[in-house]
Design a protein around this motif. Structure first.
Motif, short mmCIF file in Angstrom:
data_model
loop_
_atom_site.label_atom_id
_atom_site.label_comp_id
_atom_site.label_asym_id
_atom_site.label_seq_id
_atom_site.Cartn_x
_atom_site.Cartn_y
_atom_site.Cartn_z
N ARG A 166 0.84 -1.20 0.00
CA ARG A 166 0.00 0.00 0.00
C ARG A 166 0.88 1.26 0.00
NH1 ARG A 166 -2.95 2.39 4.32
NH2 ARG A 166 -4.57 3.67 3.35
N GLU A 167 1.91 1.26 0.82
CA GLU A 167 2.82 2.41 0.84
C GLU A 167 3.47 2.58 -0.53
OE1 GLU A 167 6.10 3.72 3.98
OE2 GLU A 167 6.99 2.65 2.29
N ILE A 222 1.00 4.16 -2.91
CA ILE A 222 0.83 5.59 -2.64
C ILE A 222 2.02 6.36 -3.23
CG2 ILE A 222 0.84 7.32 -0.79
CD1 ILE A 222 -0.79 5.29 0.91
N LEU A 274 -4.77 10.43 -4.95
CA LEU A 274 -4.79 9.41 -3.89
C LEU A 274 -6.17 9.29 -3.24
CD1 LEU A 274 -1.40 10.16 -2.10
CD2 LEU A 274 -1.99 8.10 -3.38
N VAL A 290 -5.16 7.97 3.16
CA VAL A 290 -5.61 7.43 1.87
C VAL A 290 -6.62 6.31 2.12
CG1 VAL A 290 -4.84 6.16 -0.18
CG2 VAL A 290 -3.47 8.06 0.71
#
Lengths: 379, 379
Positions: free
Chosen positions: B24-25, B28, B156, B317
């Motif tokens: 997920r990071e 982003i 985002l 997010v």
């Protein structure tokens, strides 16, 4: 300190990656991580530093002299900056993810630092991207990893790459079965690794004969396997050859076009591997693109994985033409710019009224500009 | 060292990011870098460590006590592990990229380490992603950056974010113009930053009156500007307010829906800023999402930029549903798996013949499996 050349100076083996190289490296990394994710590998991200003793276990010990160390003022313990990510993934697999179902497929991508570069890789910081497949010991797991590496290189449009298979445990196993003195066994392994035929001849029979045959067996997979089958080996060594043949058969069935070579005596860099290992090369490209193999986790669990080196990949991946930049003259509306970016344009906005829009676009390396009649290509 | 809980222990403020957080990071970060690239920002990647004196110049001095240091055995000089990337970008812009045309738009993304965490951000390693716009000093440059941050947050799908503008040089400029003693000027600036009305009242007129008015002016952009216009200020301070008004006008014209607030006395963290600065917040999300502002490069060139903090963004997010994993039973052909991945499936291959394909798919967190009748969803 006002001397710009001095200000820009970086320690040896460390570098600023500038445009367009940095974006290119990021794109290569993305492609790799996408292929890994597509094959069910889940990303983990261990920290850059951790307690040094965790970084020095198992295969970490080999890199101990290359590890930067810092004192942790919070715990008053020594921490190390990682020299390799594989060991961290193994730590995660045996601790925080111990309960996760096996096979556990993990991927990672990050920077590592080393106190000294090597002759082959003078860089002291480099990017590693790779996977670990934790749990299974089947040949299908070795095959999955090699095919995954091939799929990743294919996605990057790397051409003429080959996978060089090796069995780092073969000679040690053989020597043990033949009752060879451990010191002699180490020297025999090294002589074979260095392809030193004269030294190999000097051992007593039958070791010398077997080693020479192993040396000569190295080459394309088919002929190498034929040669290996002709060598009379004790039981455990034979079992390793059979396992290798099994993986090769699976690879040849799944991907008949994959270029496979076998070097049964290659050992360097595989000191901690416990089974089939491999190196990835591309014709005409300096340095290995990656390497991997089978090993045992601290708790005895089977694991296998590989790492790709982004610096080598940068030399192997074909370059794409530069991005097509579109100059938006001062006063272009936010919405218009946004719409063009959604279409895929890389826009460069004017921040002050231009005297000559075309010249300004050219000065800023744009191939076109937005004029009253729409997008106009610069001649 | 056989105790797994101890083995998994990391130094305070450092963490393993596990699935699905790590992916997920990364997602982003990709989105941010894509938006930056779409706006013509070129990626650069400075090293994690470099000679410490280069990391301690200018704004770097503020983080000196937070920098890990190591000896470089090659040069016998001290190196520092970066605590911030902005300063490195400034170094690149004034050295290796000094000859590149201005405005020079650069982006970056990487990890930084700090010896100590802060109360607000206990982490000692965190990911920074940002941009620097080197050269222009026009209000349009400030506006571009704020709109770029907004576009990135929009991409985002971060909702309810606001940009809080500040003028860190306003009070120092004002005090200078009023002939205030430098020590008093510093305390006045701090009192306003801390919103300490009692302390502000204690200064001599007209400083106390102006400071109280500046304190009260903080709030939504329209009312804040109205309040600022009512304050009678000396020339240079007025010019700064005018510049702020100019940027706000440009932002409101380009992006009328953008939530803008102004806090003219905010100073913390902007000690090295030389003009309009800003912080990005999202309603209900702990911590700043990012911050940026105008500064001067070592060679006097104008620059402005912002950094987004991935740890805060992870909280802001919206989460996406987990990836839909497809189990491929043992023996599924490489080509079939590849074709499914090209369609976007995340595949998980069986490595040994299954007793119960459905159960195995479920055990490996797959929502469906490839059966004889094609893709079958698990109930």
């Amino acid at each position: 300190m006002n001397d710009y050349s001095e200000k820009g100076l970086l320690p040896a083996g460390l570098a600023d990656m500038l445009p367009p190289a940095a974006a290119r490296e990021a794109r290569i990394n993305r492609t790799l991580m996408d292929v890994f994710a597509g094959n069910g590998y889940l990303q983990v991200k261990p920290p850059l530093i951790e307690f040094e003793e965790h970084l020095l276990e198992g295969s970490g010990a080999a890199l101990a002299s290359k590890m930067f160390r810092v004192m942790d003022p919070v715990s008053h313990r020594m921490m190390g900056i990682r020299t390799d990510i594989t060991l961290q993934i193994a730590r995660v697999a045996t601790t925080r993810m111990k309960q996760d179902p096996r096979p556990l497929r993990l991927s990672y991508s990050g920077q590592v630092l080393r106190v000294y570069g090597s002759q082959l890789r003078p860089e002291r910081q480099f990017a590693q991207t790779g996977v670990e497949l934790i749990g299974p010991s089947e040949a299908s797991a070795d095959a999955e990893l090699i095919l995954l590496a091939a799929e990743a290189l294919g996605a990057l449009e790397v051409e003429n790459f080959s996978i060089d298979l090796t069995l780092p445990t073969l000679v040690p196993t053989l020597c043990k079965e033949l009752g060879i003195d451990p010191e002699i066994a180490v020297s025999a392994r090294e002589a074979l690794d260095h392809k030193d035929a004269v030294a190999l001849e000097s051992y007593k029979a039958p070791l010398n004969e077997i080693l020479i045959k192993l040396l000569k067996a190295a080459g394309p997979a088919d002929s190498a396997i034929e040669a290996l089958e002709d060598i009379s080996l004790p039981e455990a060594a034979t079992a390793q050859i059979e396992a290798l043949k099994n993986v090769v058969a699976q690879l040849q069935q799944s991907a008949p076009d994959l270029t496979l070579t076998i070097d049964p005596g290659e050992f360097r860099g595989f000191e901690y591997q416990s089974g089939l290992s491999f190196t990835v090369f591309a014709r005409g490209v300096r340095g290995e693109l990656g390497r991997g193999g089978r090993y045992c986790l601290m708790d005895g669990e089977s694991a296998s994985g590989f790492t790709l080196f982004l610096d080598s990949l940068m030399r192997a991946v074909p370059r794409r033409p530069a991005d097509d930049r579109l100059y938006l003259p001062f006063g272009t509306s936010l919405d218009q710019g946004y719409a063009l970016r959604q279409e895929g344009w890389k826009t460069v906005a004017g921040l002050a009224p231009e005297v000559d829009i075309e010249a300004e676009a050219r000065r800023l390396n744009c191939g076109q500009f937005l004029g009253p009649d729409g997008i106009t290509k610069l001649s």
